[in-house]
Motif scaffolding. Structure first.
Motif, PDB file in Angstrom:
ATOM      1  N   ILE A  92       0.766  -1.410  -0.094  1.00 28.33           N
ATOM      2  CA  ILE A  92       0.086   0.029   0.045  1.00 28.33           C
ATOM      3  C   ILE A  92       0.915   1.175  -0.071  1.00 28.33           C
ATOM      4  CG2 ILE A  92      -0.042   0.269   2.347  1.00 28.33           C
ATOM      5  CD1 ILE A  92      -3.204   0.814  -0.087  1.00 28.33           C
ATOM      6  N   GLU A  93       2.296   1.069   0.467  1.00 29.78           N
ATOM      7  CA  GLU A  93       3.034   2.310   0.408  1.00 29.78           C
ATOM      8  C   GLU A  93       3.212   2.765  -0.980  1.00 29.78           C
ATOM      9  OE1 GLU A  93       3.387  -0.180   2.495  1.00 29.78           O
ATOM     10  OE2 GLU A  93       3.170   0.619   4.439  1.00 29.78           O
ATOM     11  N   CYS A  94       2.917   1.957  -2.108  1.00 30.68           N
ATOM     12  CA  CYS A  94       3.202   2.179  -3.251  1.00 30.68           C
ATOM     13  C   CYS A  94       2.580   3.465  -3.634  1.00 30.68           C
ATOM     14  CB  CYS A  94       2.950   1.292  -4.284  1.00 30.68           C
ATOM     15  SG  CYS A  94       4.239  -0.132  -4.199  1.00 30.68           S
ATOM     16  N   LEU A  95       1.491   3.855  -2.885  1.00 29.37           N
ATOM     17  CA  LEU A  95       0.713   5.173  -3.243  1.00 29.37           C
ATOM     18  C   LEU A  95       1.120   6.410  -2.945  1.00 29.37           C
ATOM     19  CD1 LEU A  95      -3.030   3.715  -2.510  1.00 29.37           C
ATOM     20  CD2 LEU A  95      -1.779   3.739  -4.394  1.00 29.37           C
ATOM     21  N   ASP A  96       2.206   6.388  -1.962  1.00 28.59           N
ATOM     22  CA  ASP A  96       3.094   7.537  -1.402  1.00 28.59           C
ATOM     23  C   ASP A  96       4.432   7.633  -2.048  1.00 28.59           C
ATOM     24  OD1 ASP A  96       0.658   7.847   0.158  1.00 28.59           O
ATOM     25  OD2 ASP A  96       1.492   6.609   1.856  1.00 28.59           O
ATOM     26  N   ASP A  97       5.149   6.433  -2.079  1.00 28.81           N
ATOM     27  CA  ASP A  97       6.655   6.278  -2.656  1.00 28.81           C
ATOM     28  C   ASP A  97       6.796   5.314  -3.536  1.00 28.81           C
ATOM     29  OD1 ASP A  97       9.301   7.170  -2.634  1.00 28.81           O
ATOM     30  OD2 ASP A  97       9.773   6.042  -0.948  1.00 28.81           O
ATOM     31  N   PRO A  98       6.364   5.434  -4.933  1.00 26.23           N
ATOM     32  CA  PRO A  98       6.319   4.154  -5.782  1.00 26.23           C
ATOM     33  C   PRO A  98       7.838   4.165  -5.931  1.00 26.23           C
ATOM     34  CG  PRO A  98       5.499   6.228  -6.830  1.00 26.23           C
ATOM     35  CD  PRO A  98       5.337   6.350  -5.378  1.00 26.23           C
ATOM     36  N   ALA A  99       8.460   4.928  -6.265  1.00 24.22           N
ATOM     37  CA  ALA A  99       9.991   4.984  -6.585  1.00 24.22           C
ATOM     38  C   ALA A  99      10.871   4.249  -5.593  1.00 24.22           C
ATOM     39  CB  ALA A  99      10.416   6.130  -7.070  1.00 24.22           C
ATOM     40  N   GLY A 100      10.596   4.640  -4.331  1.00 24.87           N
ATOM     41  CA  GLY A 100      11.610   4.104  -3.253  1.00 24.87           C
ATOM     42  C   GLY A 100      10.988   2.647  -2.948  1.00 24.87           C
ATOM     43  N   ILE A 101       9.779   2.491  -3.134  1.00 23.35           N
ATOM     44  CA  ILE A 101       9.468   0.813  -2.612  1.00 23.35           C
ATOM     45  C   ILE A 101       9.932  -0.046  -3.971  1.00 23.35           C
ATOM     46  CG2 ILE A 101       7.537  -0.659  -2.588  1.00 23.35           C
ATOM     47  CD1 ILE A 101       7.748   1.269  -0.073  1.00 23.35           C
ATOM     48  N   MET A 102       9.765   0.445  -5.108  1.00 20.73           N
ATOM     49  CA  MET A 102      10.400  -0.652  -6.285  1.00 20.73           C
ATOM     50  C   MET A 102      11.740  -0.502  -6.200  1.00 20.73           C
ATOM     51  SD  MET A 102       8.192   0.534  -9.817  1.00 20.73           S
ATOM     52  CE  MET A 102       8.371   2.418  -9.800  1.00 20.73           C
ATOM     53  N   ALA A 103      12.620   0.482  -5.747  1.00 16.61           N
ATOM     54  CA  ALA A 103      14.015   0.292  -5.454  1.00 16.61           C
ATOM     55  C   ALA A 103      14.105  -0.782  -4.314  1.00 16.61           C
ATOM     56  CB  ALA A 103      14.565   1.865  -5.242  1.00 16.61           C
ATOM     57  N   ARG A 104      13.441  -0.656  -3.377  1.00 21.38           N
ATOM     58  CA  ARG A 104      13.802  -1.587  -2.170  1.00 21.38           C
ATOM     59  C   ARG A 104      13.360  -2.913  -2.555  1.00 21.38           C
ATOM     60  NH1 ARG A 104      10.520   0.625   3.037  1.00 21.38           N
ATOM     61  NH2 ARG A 104      11.637  -1.520   3.890  1.00 21.38           N
ATOM     62  N   VAL A 105      12.385  -3.004  -3.285  1.00 25.29           N
ATOM     63  CA  VAL A 105      12.070  -4.345  -3.740  1.00 25.29           C
ATOM     64  C   VAL A 105      12.760  -5.048  -4.599  1.00 25.29           C
ATOM     65  CG1 VAL A 105      10.319  -5.921  -5.048  1.00 25.29           C
ATOM     66  CG2 VAL A 105       9.621  -4.149  -3.178  1.00 25.29           C
ATOM     67  N   ALA A 106      13.566  -4.189  -5.538  1.00 25.45           N
ATOM     68  CA  ALA A 106      14.468  -4.548  -6.663  1.00 25.45           C
ATOM     69  C   ALA A 106      16.026  -4.932  -6.088  1.00 25.45           C
ATOM     70  CB  ALA A 106      14.598  -3.548  -7.770  1.00 25.45           C
ATOM     71  N   ALA A 107      16.026  -4.304  -4.777  1.00 28.04           N
ATOM     72  CA  ALA A 107      17.461  -4.545  -4.073  1.00 28.04           C
ATOM     73  C   ALA A 107      17.241  -5.578  -3.211  1.00 28.04           C
ATOM     74  CB  ALA A 107      17.686  -3.396  -3.404  1.00 28.04           C
ATOM     75  N   GLY A 108      16.110  -6.225  -3.070  1.00 24.66           N
ATOM     76  CA  GLY A 108      15.875  -7.444  -2.132  1.00 24.66           C
ATOM     77  C   GLY A 108      15.736  -7.060  -0.606  1.00 24.66           C
ATOM     78  N   GLU A 109      15.474  -5.985  -0.334  1.00 26.14           N
ATOM     79  CA  GLU A 109      15.314  -5.695   0.947  1.00 26.14           C
ATOM     80  C   GLU A 109      13.765  -5.987   1.556  1.00 26.14           C
ATOM     81  OE1 GLU A 109      15.866  -1.402   1.766  1.00 26.14           O
ATOM     82  OE2 GLU A 109      17.584  -1.222   0.465  1.00 26.14           O
ATOM     83  N   ALA A 110      13.771  -6.293   2.754  1.00 18.65           N
ATOM     84  CA  ALA A 110      12.522  -6.716   3.520  1.00 18.65           C
ATOM     85  C   ALA A 110      11.579  -5.438   3.252  1.00 18.65           C
ATOM     86  CB  ALA A 110      12.754  -7.356   4.658  1.00 18.65           C
TER      87      ALA A 110
END
Length: 367
Positions: A92-110
Motif C-alpha cells: 500500500i505504501e506504493c501510493l505514497d513513494d512508488p519509486a522508493g518501494i520499487m527500489a527496495r524490492v529490486a534490491a531485495g530488501e525486506a
C-alpha cells in the motif's frame, strides 16, 4: 495442393525477377509484423505476474483493484503507482513513494507484505493514441524511449507509423480487390456482349466519371463521421471504372477468336467462356494496371487525411503525419519519417506487382 503447369511457370518467372521476389519477402515481413502491431507498440503490458498469478493486459482490461489499487477503472500500467503495486505485490505504501518501494524490492530488501512481481512490456510502450509525457514541448525529437520522436500532441511517431502502415496497406488491398472485381465484371460484360449493353454501360460510365468525387466525399464527411469502411465504400464507388476500359477492349478483341467460336459451337455457356477462356487472356493487360490502383488507393487515403476529409485525426494515418510535418517545419524528423515510409511502401508494392505482371505475360521469358 499441387500447382498446374501454367501456374508453376508463372511462379518460376516471378522468382526469376529478383527485384520483385525479394521485394515480396520484404514487404510481406513488414506487413506481417504490422499485423501484430499490438505486440510491438502498446501502452498495455503483454504479460504481468502479480502475486503468483498471470495477466494479459493487452488482451483483457483489468481494474486497478486487481493489483491492490483503489479504483475500479482500468489500470494505467505506465503510472508509477500501478507499476509499483505490481512489482511489490500490492504494498500500500506504493501510493505514497512508488519509486522508493520499487527500489527496495529490486534490491531485495525486506518490505512488509511484498511479493515480487514483474511486467513484460512490448518494445514500444505507447499505442498510436497514447499521449506521452515528454517533459517539454511537443513535438519532441527522437530519443531512447521514442525512436522516431513524438508529434505535436506528444504521440509516439514510431507507433503511429506501424499502425498507419497496416491501415494504409489494408485499405489499398481491400479497395484494389473490390474495384478490380467490379471493374473486371463490368468490362467483361460490355466487351463480350457488345451492342446495346456496351452502349448503355459506356454512357453510364461517362456520366459517373464526370461526377466530382471529392465534393461527394466532402458532403458525406459533413453528414456522417468518417470511418474506415465508409471511406472504403466511397473509394470503391468512384474507382471501379479504372479497369473497365482495358478489360472491355480485351474482351472486344477476343470474342471473335477461333477458340471462342469453337466453344460456342460446342454449346459452352457464355459465362464459362468468359471465365475460363477469355478472362485468362485478358489478365496481362488487367494486371498491368494493378500497381497504379494500389498506389492510387494509398495516395487517395493519404490525400484525404491530409486535407482533413479522411479518417479522424486520432486514427493512425500517414496522411495526418504528413500534415503535421508541414505544420511543424521545426521538427524535420516528422517529414523524413513520412517521406521514407511512403517511399519504401510504394516502391515495394510497385516492384511486387511488376513481377506479377511479368509472370502472367506469356511473351516474357527470364534466363
Amino acid at each position: 495442393m499441387a500447382l498446374s503447369p501454367l501456374n508453376r511457370r508463372r511462379w518460376r518467372n516471378f522468382r526469376a525477377n529478383r527485384r520483385a521476389y525479394w521485394s515480396l519477402w520484404l514487404f510481406g515481413a513488414m506487413f506481417g509484423l504490422s499485423l501484430f502491431a499490438e505486440l510491438i507498440a502498446n501502452e498495455r503490458p503483454l504479460l504481468v505476474q502479480y502475486r503468483g498469478d498471470y495477466y494479459t493486459p493487452f488482451l483483457t482490461a483489468y481494474p486497478e483493484t486487481a493489483f491492490g489499487g483503489d479504483f475500479q477503472t482500468e489500470a494505467k500500467y505506465r503510472d508509477p503507482e500501478v507499476e509499483c503495486l505490481i512489482r511489490s505485490g500490492g504494498v500500500i505504501e506504493c501510493l505514497d513513494d512508488p519509486a522508493g518501494i520499487m527500489a527496495r524490492v529490486a534490491a531485495g530488501e525486506a518490505v512488509e507484505g511484498a511479493q515480487t512481481g514483474w511486467i513484460l512490456w512490448p518494445p514500444i510502450r505507447s499505442s498510436f493514441t497514447t499521449i506521452n509525457d515528454v517533459g517539454g514541448a511537443a513535438p519532441s525529437p527522437p530519443d531512447a524511449t521514442h525512436w522516431l520522436g513524438t508529434d505535436d500532441t506528444a504521440r509516439d511517431v514510431a507507433a503511429r507509423v506501424i499502425y498507419g502502415f497496416r491501415l494504409s496497406v489494408a485499405f489499398a488491398l481491400i479497395v484494389t480487390f473490390l474495384t478490380s472485381v467490379i471493374g473486371i465484371a463490368a468490362g467483361a460484360v460490355q466487351g463480350y456482349f457488345g451492342g446495346a449493353i456496351d452502349l448503355i454501360f459506356q454512357r453510364i460510365i461517362e456520366i459517373w466519371g464526370a461526377t466530382p468525387s471529392l465534393y461527394i466525399i466532402i458532403i458525406v464527411a459533413a453528414i456522417w463521421q468518417m470511418n474506415f469502411w465508409l471511406l472504403v465504400g466511397l473509394t470503391v464507388l468512384f474507382g471501379w471504372t479504372a479497369l473497365v476500359g482495358v478489360v472491355r477492349a480485351e474482351f472486344l478483341r477476343a470474342r471473335n477468336f477461333e477458340y471462342v467460336r469453337a466453344a460456342r459451337a460446342l454449346g459452352v455457356s457464355d459465362g464459362r467462356i468468359m471465365w475460363r477462356h477469355v478472362l485468362p487472356n485478358a489478365m496481362v493487360a488487367t494486371i498491368t494496371l494493378l500497381p497504379f490502383l494500389v498506389t492510387g488507393a494509398v495516395g487517395s487515403l493519404a490525400a484525404l487525411d491530409f486535407l482533413g476529409f479522411g479518417l479522424p485525426s486520432s486514427a493512425p494515418s500517414l496522411g495526418e503525419l504528413t500534415l503535421q510535418a508541414k505544420n511543424n517545419l521545426q521538427a524535420p524528423w516528422l517529414a523524413f519519417t513520412a517521406f521514407f515510409t511512403f517511399a519504401i511502401m510504394l516502391s515495394l508494392m510497385v516492384f511486387v506487382f511488376e513481377g506479377v505482371r511479368d509472370a502472367f505475360d506469356p511473351r516474357k521469358t527470364f534466363q
